[in-house]
Scaffold this active site. Structure first.
Site, short mmCIF file in Angstrom:
data_model
loop_
_atom_site.label_atom_id
_atom_site.label_comp_id
_atom_site.label_asym_id
_atom_site.label_seq_id
_atom_site.Cartn_x
_atom_site.Cartn_y
_atom_site.Cartn_z
N SER A 1 0.91 -1.16 -0.11
CA SER A 1 -0.06 0.06 0.17
C SER A 1 0.83 1.19 0.13
CB SER A 1 -0.91 0.08 1.32
OG SER A 1 -1.92 0.92 1.21
N HIS B 1 -7.86 -5.48 -1.21
CA HIS B 1 -6.56 -4.80 -0.08
C HIS B 1 -6.76 -5.33 0.88
CE1 HIS B 1 -4.49 -0.98 -0.57
NE2 HIS B 1 -4.38 -0.97 1.20
#
Length: 690
Positions: free
Chosen positions: A545, A663
């Site tokens: 990320s 995610h």
């Protein structure tokens, strides 16, 4: 090794002039995942990755060990409501943790098992919140990793759904009114009510009454405000006080309002401004004693706890109960008031290591410390909402799976309350905190994890994050342990941009100061090399990320310093990042390319734009997830193609792609496979024998 034959990827002559700077974007066509050309390229990249992985030794050994270490299972701290307690637990065999309740008579029951809902493992439990009496439960589910939560309400006694589905509830807090007949929550406007491309934004606060259509919910707050605002909402235990907060995207500041809904109305609360337009974060909690506790970093970057009267909540009335500590960051607090002398428990992190202190509730005077199992990380401290003398918190460190500890303020003792249900043996591992100096003279710390007694340069993984005020603290990790047990060294750097040293530390690594984060990371690598821990040809870096942006910048700025890179779910095109996923909510952290000065910051380090032809880049593996609705996989596709074209070296540049995961949360078996693949890749390219 010979140069890897990469799939063909055309380079378009796309050059835009932005604020007077010519910006090339030859792989913009890879932004479209549905185009036949992108699909063909992705299929070829999939084949290339599988072929390379099949040629590497040790994957099955890594996979088996990571799976074994994850057989410890997991357990969460209890949430008490009306004589019931609610908690999460995962056994060694389960793919997802299950939400349980324990009834007042001691009977334990499973309330929500994601695998029972969907045997494929693609459904995740995103959040849950019991009502104040423990009779109803609001919970949110999403599918395939997209984090697009749908909200439901369950009757706890029967296990039956009594409300929902309510869609568009991603990241929604739920604040129950007493009695369990209504709650405040946050919901996005429907897609047809907002401009095209903005369906992920435009949140509002609503009041929902059980059994009524969600489209009839009462709008409470948010009309006419910033489209990227996130909202928080809470209701005091007695149901009198409503708190609403708003922050623009992920900004480290918020506005806060308070309403006496007993004096006004739950449907039309008379909100009073507590903080607005101030560059600080503040949270409010009205205690059982009627005082309002103000948790804030206003005038205190490491945070402080103040008290005031909720009927006069303005800043001028705040009085310090726990002043800012010069070294430790205040992270949490709990009140234990069923005592002759009520106390306040305060959670702190001191250079990323957790501790809890005990204070007089009335004056803040320090009375002692809560015994903890070791030097590790403590999770949220919780108490019974109706008061008491007990508190619960989670604890973990580098070799200890998460446990739940119980503190008894009457005796001053901490005891084990619950532990992960599985059994696993962990090899001997040593963790030591090391201080080093960054480029500008700043002292930075990192945690070095290795087998004790081993010396000399070894294959090493350096991991970091450095953003959004998020702290990297010690914790049990199957991947870290598998690497260290195999003879490697694992290092976690506490870079600027994180929260390990408070809000000033965060701001020293955001916006125009973002290069500090990368400098801290390079300095960590150089320190590890200078002190003989590793060498450049044995050093891998990893991050996900915002940490993927970190390692993307690291490999393009200092390709000579690293042998291997694992870049997961990354942001990499910092000129166009705001146009995709949740990017527009992050311009308060990174800056906006629409602003000339901020564009200059972004373009200067944007990994995609800093690729140089003829450079020998390190072995690089991008890992992406097709259902990721936070960071679009297009970032990794574009940089992967750019590096494959530009590199003059023989180290592979590869893309690992997964479908039906996103995610965040995922089934355990998917995590095991991902860890096995990335560890195998880094071992092969740093010389670790497995």
């Amino acid at each position: 090794m010979t140069r890897t034959p990469y799939p063909p990827a055309r380079r378009d002559d796309i050059v835009e002039e932005i604020h007077g700077i010519r910006v090339a974007d030859p792989y913009r066509w890879l932004e479209d995942p549905e185009s036949p050309e992108t699909k063909e390229w992705l299929a070829a990249e999939d084949d290339l990755f599988r072929d390379h992985l099949a040629s590497l030794p040790g994957r099955e050994r890594f996979r088996a060990r990571v799976a074994e270490l994850l057989r410890s299972g997991a357990v969460g701290a209890p949430a008490w409501r009306g004589g019931r307690r609610f908690f999460m637990r995962r056994t060694a065999e389960q793919e997802h943790a299950v939400l349980y309740t324990v009834d007042p008579d001691g009977t334990e029951r499973a309330l929500i098992d994601p695998m029972a809902i969907d045997a494929s493992g693609l459904t995740t439990l995103d959040s849950w919140q019991p009502d104040k009496e423990g009779r109803r439960l609001a919970y949110q589910l999403s599918e395939g990793g997209d984090e697009e939560s749908t909200l439901y309400v369950m009757d706890v006694e029967s296990g039956e759904r009594v409300d929902g589905p309510i869609d568009r509830c991603r990241y929604s807090p739920v604040a129950w009114m007493p009695g369990g007949e209504a709650f405040y929550y946050v919901r996005r406007l429907p897609a047809d009510a907002v401009p095209e491309g903005e369906s992920q934004y435009h949140r509002r606060v609503y009041l929902h009454r059980i059994g009524t259509p969600a489209d009839d919910d009462v709008l409470i707050f948010g009309d006419g405000m910033e489209k990227t605002n996130y909202y928080g909402v809470s209701v005091s235990r007695d149901g009198r006080w409503l708190t609403v907060s708003a922050s623009r995207g992920t900004a480290p500041r918020n506005d806060v309002w308070l309403a006496d809904i007993a004096a006004s109305s739950p449907d039309r609360p008379a909100l009073v401004t507590v903080q607005e337009g101030i560059d600080a974060q503040t949270g409010l909690y009205v205690g059982r004693d009627g005082r309002m506790y103000v948790f804030t970093d206003r005038d205190a970057p490491r945070a402080r706890l103040c008290v005031t009267d909720p009927t006069t909540p303005s800043y001028e009335t705040w009085r310090d109960l726990l002043p800012e500590d010069p070294e430790a960051v205040l992270s949490d607090f709990a009140i234990l008031d069923d005592l002759d002398r009520p106390v306040l428990l305060a959670g702190w992190t001191r250079h990323a290591i957790s501790e809890i202190t005990v204070h007089d509730l009335a004056t803040g005077e320090k009375l002692g410390e809560v015994p903890t199992p070791g030097l590790g990380s403590i999770g949220g401290i919780s108490e019974r909402p109706e008061g008491g003398h007990e508190a619960w918190f989670t604890y973990t460190d580098n070799t200890t799976p998460t446990t739940v500890q119980r503190y008894d303020a009457r005796t001053g003792e901490t005891t084990l309350w619950a532990k992960a249900p599985g059994s696993v043996e962990v090899g001997e591992v040593e963790a030591r905190q090391v201080a080093y100096t960054s480029r500008d003279g700043t002292t930075v710390r990192m945690l070095v994890i290795a087998k004790p007694g081993e010396h000399g340069p070894r294959p090493t993984i350096l991991n970091g994050y450095g953003g959004f005020g998020i702290s990297l603290t010690p914790g049990y990790s199957a991947s870290i342990l598998a690497w260290v047990e195999a003879g490697g060294v694992y290092v976690v750097a506490n870079l600027r941009g994180g929260g390990e040293e408070g809000e000033e530390w965060h701001r020293a690594g955001m916006l125009g100061s973002k290069q500090n984060v990368f400098d801290d990371f390079h300095a960590a690598a150089e320190h590890l090399i200078a002190t003989g821990v590793t060498t450049p040809d044995r050093l891998a870096i990893s991050g996900g990320s915002n940490g993927g942006l970190l390692v993307g910048a690291a490999l393009t700025q200092r390709p000579d310093l690293y042998a291997a890179v694992v870049c997961s779910a990354p942001l990499l095109d910092m000129v166009r990042y705001e146009k995709f996923g949740l990017g527009a909510t992050w311009n308060v952290e990174y800056g906006s390319a629409d602003v000339p000065e901020e564009f200059a910051w972004l373009h200067a380090y944007s990994p995609y734009h800093q690729v140089r032809e003829g450079t020998a880049y390190p072995a690089t593996l991008f890992t992406v997830f097709d259902s990721d609705t936070r960071v679009d996989p297009l970032h990794a596709r574009k940089l992967c193609a750019a590096l494959q074209h530009a590199t003059s070296g023989d180290k592979p540049i590869l893309l690992r792609r997964e479908t039906e995961v996103g995610h965040g949360a995922r089934a355990v078996s998917r995590s095991v496979d991902l860890s096995a693949d990335t560890l195998t890749f880094m071992a092969a390219h740093t010389g670790l024998s497995v």
